[in-house]
Design a protein around this motif. Structure first.
Motif, PDB file in Angstrom:
ATOM      1  N   ALA A  26      -7.782  -3.975  15.201  1.00  0.00           N
ATOM      2  CA  ALA A  26      -9.131  -3.428  15.022  1.00  0.00           C
ATOM      3  C   ALA A  26      -9.243  -2.714  13.680  1.00  0.00           C
ATOM      4  O   ALA A  26     -10.224  -2.902  12.943  1.00  0.00           O
ATOM      5  CB  ALA A  26      -9.459  -2.473  16.174  1.00  0.00           C
ATOM      6  N   ASN A  27      -8.254  -1.904  13.344  1.00  0.00           N
ATOM      7  CA  ASN A  27      -8.270  -1.217  12.040  1.00  0.00           C
ATOM      8  C   ASN A  27      -8.251  -2.217  10.890  1.00  0.00           C
ATOM      9  O   ASN A  27      -8.925  -2.030   9.876  1.00  0.00           O
ATOM     10  CB  ASN A  27      -7.071  -0.280  11.924  1.00  0.00           C
ATOM     11  CG  ASN A  27      -7.276   1.021  12.684  1.00  0.00           C
ATOM     12  OD1 ASN A  27      -8.405   1.414  12.952  1.00  0.00           O
ATOM     13  ND2 ASN A  27      -6.199   1.686  13.053  1.00  0.00           N
ATOM     14  N   ARG A  28      -7.470  -3.269  11.063  1.00  0.00           N
ATOM     15  CA  ARG A  28      -7.400  -4.290  10.008  1.00  0.00           C
ATOM     16  C   ARG A  28      -8.755  -4.964   9.794  1.00  0.00           C
ATOM     17  O   ARG A  28      -9.106  -5.340   8.676  1.00  0.00           O
ATOM     18  CB  ARG A  28      -6.333  -5.315  10.357  1.00  0.00           C
ATOM     19  CG  ARG A  28      -6.154  -6.396   9.312  1.00  0.00           C
ATOM     20  CD  ARG A  28      -4.922  -7.215   9.562  1.00  0.00           C
ATOM     21  NE  ARG A  28      -3.703  -6.436   9.377  1.00  0.00           N
ATOM     22  CZ  ARG A  28      -2.481  -6.936   9.495  1.00  0.00           C
ATOM     23  NH1 ARG A  28      -2.311  -8.210   9.809  1.00  0.00           N
ATOM     24  NH2 ARG A  28      -1.438  -6.159   9.313  1.00  0.00           N
ATOM     25  N   ALA A  29      -9.523  -5.092  10.871  1.00  0.00           N
ATOM     26  CA  ALA A  29     -10.855  -5.694  10.771  1.00  0.00           C
ATOM     27  C   ALA A  29     -11.896  -4.697  10.286  1.00  0.00           C
ATOM     28  O   ALA A  29     -13.041  -5.074  10.040  1.00  0.00           O
ATOM     29  CB  ALA A  29     -11.271  -6.254  12.135  1.00  0.00           C
ATOM     30  N   GLY A  30     -11.517  -3.419  10.146  1.00  0.00           N
ATOM     31  CA  GLY A  30     -12.458  -2.410   9.678  1.00  0.00           C
ATOM     32  C   GLY A  30     -13.263  -1.761  10.782  1.00  0.00           C
ATOM     33  O   GLY A  30     -14.285  -1.117  10.517  1.00  0.00           O
ATOM     34  N   ILE A  31     -12.816  -1.891  12.021  1.00  0.00           N
ATOM     35  CA  ILE A  31     -13.523  -1.290  13.153  1.00  0.00           C
ATOM     36  C   ILE A  31     -13.095   0.163  13.313  1.00  0.00           C
ATOM     37  O   ILE A  31     -11.904   0.479  13.255  1.00  0.00           O
ATOM     38  CB  ILE A  31     -13.222  -2.070  14.458  1.00  0.00           C
ATOM     39  CG1 ILE A  31     -13.664  -3.532  14.319  1.00  0.00           C
ATOM     40  CG2 ILE A  31     -13.910  -1.427  15.657  1.00  0.00           C
ATOM     41  CD1 ILE A  31     -13.161  -4.429  15.442  1.00  0.00           C
TER      42      ILE A  31
END
Length: 419
Positions: A26-31
Motif C-alpha cells: 500500500a505504501n509503495r502504491a502511495g496509499i
C-alpha cells in the motif's frame, strides 16, 4: 506460561507479517495507511511512526491495516460547519479543528461556505469577525483533522485506496496472504537447514538407541546395497522391504568407508492402524545443503497448502462438519501440545498455521482479503467499480457472519476441552 508466550509469539508473528504485506504494498502504491493493528478491540499499546499509528489490541483474532479510502471516510466537513484553522509556515492550513475550538486560541474560526478536501484542497467561507466577504484557504496535503484533541490525517484523493489502479489495489490486498506463504516457506527452509531435508537415498540416517539396526551393528550413513539379495536404490525401497518383513531375519549388505559389510537384522513388529509392520529404528537420510533445504521448504509449503485446500473442499461437500473446525481456543490447545514436543515442532506448527491463514484469507468471502479481491477482479472485468456503499454493506454482513462463526467454533472448542 510457556504455552501462553509461544501462542502470543506465533499469533503475533503470523498477523504481523500478514499485515506487513498489506502495509508495504500500500505504501509503495502511495496509499495513506492510518493504522497498522495486531488484534481487534481496545488498544493496549500504540505509537506513531511517519504517517501510521501502530497498535496492539486486546482480542487476538486477527489484525488490519486501515487504508484511507478503502472504506468511506468517517470525517466530513460540510457547508455551514464552523471550523478552526491553524496554518503552517507556507500559509496553508495544516490543522482543521472540528470541536473544542476554544482550546486553540490561535485558530482562525471559519464558517464553511465551500470545501474540497480531496481534489483541489481548499476551504472557503466567512471568517469570524469578517462576515462581509468569503475567504479561500488552501489546505496542505499533509494536514490533519483535530477531533477531541486527536489528530487524524486527511487523505487527498491521490492518497486514497480507490484512486489507485486496479492492479495496485489487487497487489496491496493480495500481499497479506502472500506474506503468510513466504513466512511458512522461510520457516521450513530454516528447518531444512537445522534438521536436514529428507532425501530418497538408500542410506541410513539417525539410529534409535533401542532399534534393531543399532543392535545388529549398523551405523548412521551406511549405504544399503542389498536386503536379502534384493538391490535397493532408494529409501522408499528400503522402507518397503523392512515393513513387509516384521520379526524376520534379513541380510543387509552395506557399504561403509569403501567396504562391503554384511549384517543380520531382525525388524521389530509395530502397529500401523490395523496392519503389523516391521521397523529397524532408523530415520531416513537427510541433506542440509542450501539447495535441498530450499527445495524442502517449497515442497512442504505446497504439500500442506494442497492438504488444507482438500480439507476445505471436504467441508463444503459435507465430508467434514463445522464441529471439526478450531478457533483461537482450539489453536491454543494444539499449540500447548506441540510446544511440549520441542521448539522445532513448534516452528513447523507455526509454518502450518501461516499457510492456513494465507489460504483462509484468500477464500472469496466478504470481509476477507479474498472477498475484496473478488470485487476488484469484477471491477477489472467490467471496467468500472461496484458501488462502494453496496460493497461496504456486503463486507459488513460478511464480517458479522464471520464473527458469528468464530463464536460457534470457539464454543465448540470450549466444549471439547472443558465440558
Amino acid at each position: 506460561m510457556n504455552t501462553v508466550i509461544a501462542f502470543v509469539l506465533i499469533f503475533g508473528a503470523l498477523v504481523f507479517f500478514h499485515e506487513l504485506g498489506h502495509l508495504v504494498l500500500a505504501n509503495r502504491a502511495g496509499i495513506l495507511c492510518r493504522e497498522f493493528a495486531i488484534g481487534f478491540g481496545p488498544k493496549i499499546l500504540s505509537f506513531k511512526r511517519n504517517e501510521t499509528v501502530y497498535t496492539i489490541r486486546l482480542l487476538p483474532i486477527g489484525g488490519f491495516v486501515k487504508m484511507a479510502g478503502e472504506d468511506p471516510e468517517v470525517i466530513e466537513v460540510k457547508p455551514g460547519h464552523n471550523v478552526g484553522l491553524l496554518f503552517n509556515k507556507e500559509g496553508k492550513v495544516e490543522k482543521i479543528i472540528l470541536n473544542n475550538k476554544e482550546k486553540y486560541p490561535n485558530a482562525r474560526i471559519v464558517e464553511v461556505e465551500n470545501v474540497d478536501l480531496e481534489h483541489n484542497m481548499f476551504i472557503s467561507g466567512y471568517e469570524h469577525g469578517e462576515e462581509d466577504f468569503i475567504k479561500r484557504f488552501d489546505v496542505s496535503e499533509t494536514s490533519y483533522f483535530v477531533v477531541d484533541g486527536q489528530e487524524i490525517q486527511l487523505a487527498p484523493y491521490n492518497r486514497q485506496f480507490q484512486s489507485k489502479k486496479v492492479g495496485q489495489r489487487i497487489a496491496a490486498i493480495a500481499a497479506g496472504p502472500l506474506m503468510n506463504f513466504i513466512l511458512a516457506f522461510v520457516i521450513l527452509v530454516v528447518l531444512g537447514f537445522i534438521q536436514g531435508a529428507p532425501v530418497d537415498d538408500p542410506r541410513l540416517g539417525q539410529l534409535t538407541a533401542d532399534g534393531a539396526a543399532k543392535e545388529a551393528g549398523l551405523q548412521e550413513n551406511d549405504v544399503i546395497q542389498t536386503i536379502e539379495g534384493q538391490s535397493t536404490s532408494s529409501w522408499g525401497e528400503v522402507v518397503e522391504i523392512i515393513r513387509e518383513n516384521p520379526e524376520k531375519e534379513l541380510t543387509f549388505e552395506v557399504e561403509r568407508a569403501g567396504q562391503i559389510l554384511s549384517y543380520e537384522v531382525v525388524p521389530k513388529s509395530a502397529k500401523l492402524g490395523e496392519e503389523t509392520i516391521g521397523q529397524i529404528g532408523a530415520y531416513n537420510p537427510v541433506d542440509k545443503s542450501f539447495v535441498s533445504s530450499f527445495k524442502y521448504g517449497f515442497v512442504e509449503t505446497y504439500t500442506w497448502a494442497k492438504e488444507i485446500l482438500i480439507g476445505f473442499g471436504k467441508l463444503i461437500t459435507g465430508q467434514f462438519s463445522i464441529e471439526m473446525l478450531s478457533g483461537p481456543v482450539g489453536i491454543y490447545d494444539m499449540t500447548d501440545q506441540v510446544a511440549q514436543s520441542g521448539t522445532l515442532n513448534l516452528l513447523r506448527w507455526a509454518a502450518l498455521l501461516s499457510i492456513n491463514l494465507g489460504i483462509v484469507n484468500l477464500l472469496p468471502l466478504p470481509a476477507l482479503d479474498g472477498g475484496r479481491l473478488l470485487f476488484l477482479f469484477i471491477e477489472a472485468l467490467r471496467g468500472k467499480p461496484i458501488d462502494r456503499q453496496k460493497e461496504g454493506i456486503v463486507h459488513f454482513i460478511g464480517f458479522s457472519l464471520l464473527m458469528l462463526l468464530m463464536l460457534v467454533v470457539t464454543w465448540n472448542d470450549i466444549q471439547r476441552l472443558f465440558l
